[in-house]
Every structure is written in C-alpha cells, then in structure tokens.
Enzyme design. Structure first.
Site, mmCIF file in Angstrom:
data_model
loop_
_atom_site.group_PDB
_atom_site.id
_atom_site.type_symbol
_atom_site.label_atom_id
_atom_site.label_comp_id
_atom_site.label_asym_id
_atom_site.label_seq_id
_atom_site.Cartn_x
_atom_site.Cartn_y
_atom_site.Cartn_z
ATOM 1 N N ARG A 88 0.807 -1.224 0.000
ATOM 2 C CA ARG A 88 0.000 0.000 0.000
ATOM 3 C C ARG A 88 0.844 1.280 0.000
ATOM 4 O O ARG A 88 0.330 2.353 -0.307
ATOM 5 C CB ARG A 88 -1.034 -0.042 1.134
ATOM 6 C CG ARG A 88 -2.164 -1.029 0.845
ATOM 7 C CD ARG A 88 -3.073 -1.241 2.023
ATOM 8 N NE ARG A 88 -2.371 -1.744 3.185
ATOM 9 C CZ ARG A 88 -2.073 -3.030 3.396
ATOM 10 N NH1 ARG A 88 -2.430 -3.955 2.523
ATOM 11 N NH2 ARG A 88 -1.420 -3.392 4.479
ATOM 12 N N GLU A 104 3.969 -7.348 12.255
ATOM 13 C CA GLU A 104 2.959 -7.524 13.310
ATOM 14 C C GLU A 104 2.327 -8.908 13.165
ATOM 15 O O GLU A 104 1.941 -9.539 14.140
ATOM 16 C CB GLU A 104 1.894 -6.424 13.193
ATOM 17 C CG GLU A 104 0.966 -6.327 14.386
ATOM 18 C CD GLU A 104 -0.187 -5.358 14.148
ATOM 19 O OE1 GLU A 104 -0.303 -4.802 13.046
ATOM 20 O OE2 GLU A 104 -0.982 -5.192 15.089
HETATM 21 P P1 AMP Z 1 5.046 -3.007 10.819
HETATM 22 O O1 AMP Z 1 6.266 -3.555 10.144
HETATM 23 O O2 AMP Z 1 4.646 -3.845 11.992
HETATM 24 O O3 AMP Z 1 5.175 -1.550 11.163
HETATM 25 O O4 AMP Z 1 3.852 -3.187 9.816
HETATM 26 C C1 AMP Z 1 3.675 -2.280 8.820
HETATM 27 C C2 AMP Z 1 3.213 -2.923 7.548
HETATM 28 O O5 AMP Z 1 2.206 -3.899 7.742
HETATM 29 C C3 AMP Z 1 2.615 -1.875 6.675
HETATM 30 O O6 AMP Z 1 3.079 -2.103 5.359
HETATM 31 C C4 AMP Z 1 1.138 -2.050 6.788
HETATM 32 O O7 AMP Z 1 0.555 -2.008 5.520
HETATM 33 C C5 AMP Z 1 0.947 -3.415 7.383
HETATM 34 N N1 AMP Z 1 0.137 -3.402 8.621
HETATM 35 C C6 AMP Z 1 0.553 -3.783 9.851
HETATM 36 N N2 AMP Z 1 -0.428 -3.707 10.748
HETATM 37 C C7 AMP Z 1 -1.505 -3.255 10.093
HETATM 38 C C8 AMP Z 1 -2.843 -2.951 10.479
HETATM 39 N N3 AMP Z 1 -3.267 -3.114 11.742
HETATM 40 N N4 AMP Z 1 -3.687 -2.489 9.530
HETATM 41 C C9 AMP Z 1 -3.254 -2.311 8.251
HETATM 42 N N5 AMP Z 1 -2.023 -2.591 7.826
HETATM 43 C C10 AMP Z 1 -1.146 -3.061 8.738
#
Ligand code: AMP
Length: 170
Positions: free
Chosen positions: A58, A95
């Site tokens: 995204r 995550e």
């Molecule tokens: P992080 O590496 O944990 O910061 O996760 C970020 C990536 O995972 C981004 O590219 C987001 O698109 C996706 N992402 C993680 N958690 C969510 C969430 N709760 N809602 C939407 N996208 C998420």
C-alpha cells in the site's frame, strides 16, 4: 479535514487478533485522498528531497502521488523476488509474521535525499528494514511518512529517522 470516517477497522484480518486498518474508503474519495497526499507533500516541501521511496503493497498507492507533488521520482521497495534487476535484501518481523524487502541497488545513490512512505506504521519493522536498504545503497533518509501511525504499538521508537503521520491512533 477529519479522515477518521474514511478508515475502516476490519477485525481479525488477515489473522485473528489483528484489527486491520482498511484505507480503501479513503482512496475511493478524491477529497480525502488528495488531502492525505497534500498533507504529506506539504510537510516535506523545501527539504531537498530527490527521491520518494514507497514500500509494497500500500506504500505503492501513496508514494507516487507524493513524489509527483514534490517533483521527484518514485522508487519501489518490494517483497522478495519481484524486482527484475540486481537487488539487495533485508529481513524483518511483521505484526503478523516474518518477511523481507528488496530494493534495486542502483535506484538510490549517495547523492539522493530520500523520503520513505508506507500506509501504516505498526511495529516499525517494515520501515526499519526499508531504511536499512536505502542506507546500504548510500541514500540519506531525511524522514518517513505514513497515512496512519498506530502509536500505541510504539513503532516510531524503532525508526531511526523523523516520523510524520497524517493520522495517529493512541
Ligand atoms: P510493521 O512492520 O509492523 O510496522 O507493519 C507495517 C506494515 O504492515 C505496513 O506495510 C502495513 O501495511 C501493514 N500493517 C501492519 N499492521 C496493520 C494494520 N493493523 N492495519 C493495516 N495494515 C497493517
């Protein structure tokens, strides 16, 4: 402009326990989408940025209009095996799982001043790995920008660069 009504919470997607922030209602509304892109571009005007890097998937939707608003090029950071040219890789924890990201080794140089963009900041692992890639190819990262910062997860503390977000959930 209050963008909250344009973000849809989807519980248990893509895994149980995750509340997914669905940005498609925002993307489908020209005023809301324009507002978000302009907010990021305005905050980074006059900073000497030469490249905007977006992270699959995204980040690819948000980064190109910001790049054009700033009058600079767009560089993709992709999931493994998708880039056709010579690429370098960084692994990270998500995550919801483990993954890796790649960048073309010649897409950013030591002359580039880079703004990094993704849609959501959660744990910060994805952006941390993406920043490492840009630094490994010699780029100077002057900031990161997100549509949404899930600040309660503390991802910002993991990122060794300024964090700008259009929306913040505490
Ligand atoms: P992080 O590496 O944990 O910061 O996760 C970020 C990536 O995972 C981004 O590219 C987001 O698109 C996706 N992402 C993680 N958690 C969510 C969430 N709760 N809602 C939407 N996208 C998420």
């Amino acid at each position: 402009m209050d963008l909250t009504p344009f973000i849809r919470d989807v519980p248990d997607f893509p895994k149980p326990g995750i509340i997914f922030k669905d940005i498609t209602p925002l993307l489908g509304n020209a005023k809301a989408f324009t507002y978000a892109v302009e907010a990021i571009a305005k905050a980074h005007t006059g900073k000497g940025i030469t490249k905007v890097v977006g992270i699959e998937s995204r980040g690819f939707i948000l980064a190109p209009p910001v790049a054009l608003a700033l009058g600079v090029g767009f560089v993709p950071i992709r999931k493994p095996g998708k880039l056709p040219w010579k690429a370098i890789r960084e692994g990270y924890n998500l995550e919801y799982g483990n993954d890796a990201v790649e960048i073309h080794e010649d897409s950013v140089t030591d002359k580039d001043v880079v703004l990094m963009i993704d849609d959501v900041l959660a744990t910060g692992g994805t952006m941390e790995a993406a920043i490492k890639l840009v630094r490994r190819v010699g780029g100077t990262v002057i900031g990161t920008a997100f549509l949404i910062d899930l600040a309660f997860l503390g991802g910002g503390t993991r990122i060794n660069s300024p964090v700008f977000s259009v929306m913040r959930y505490t």
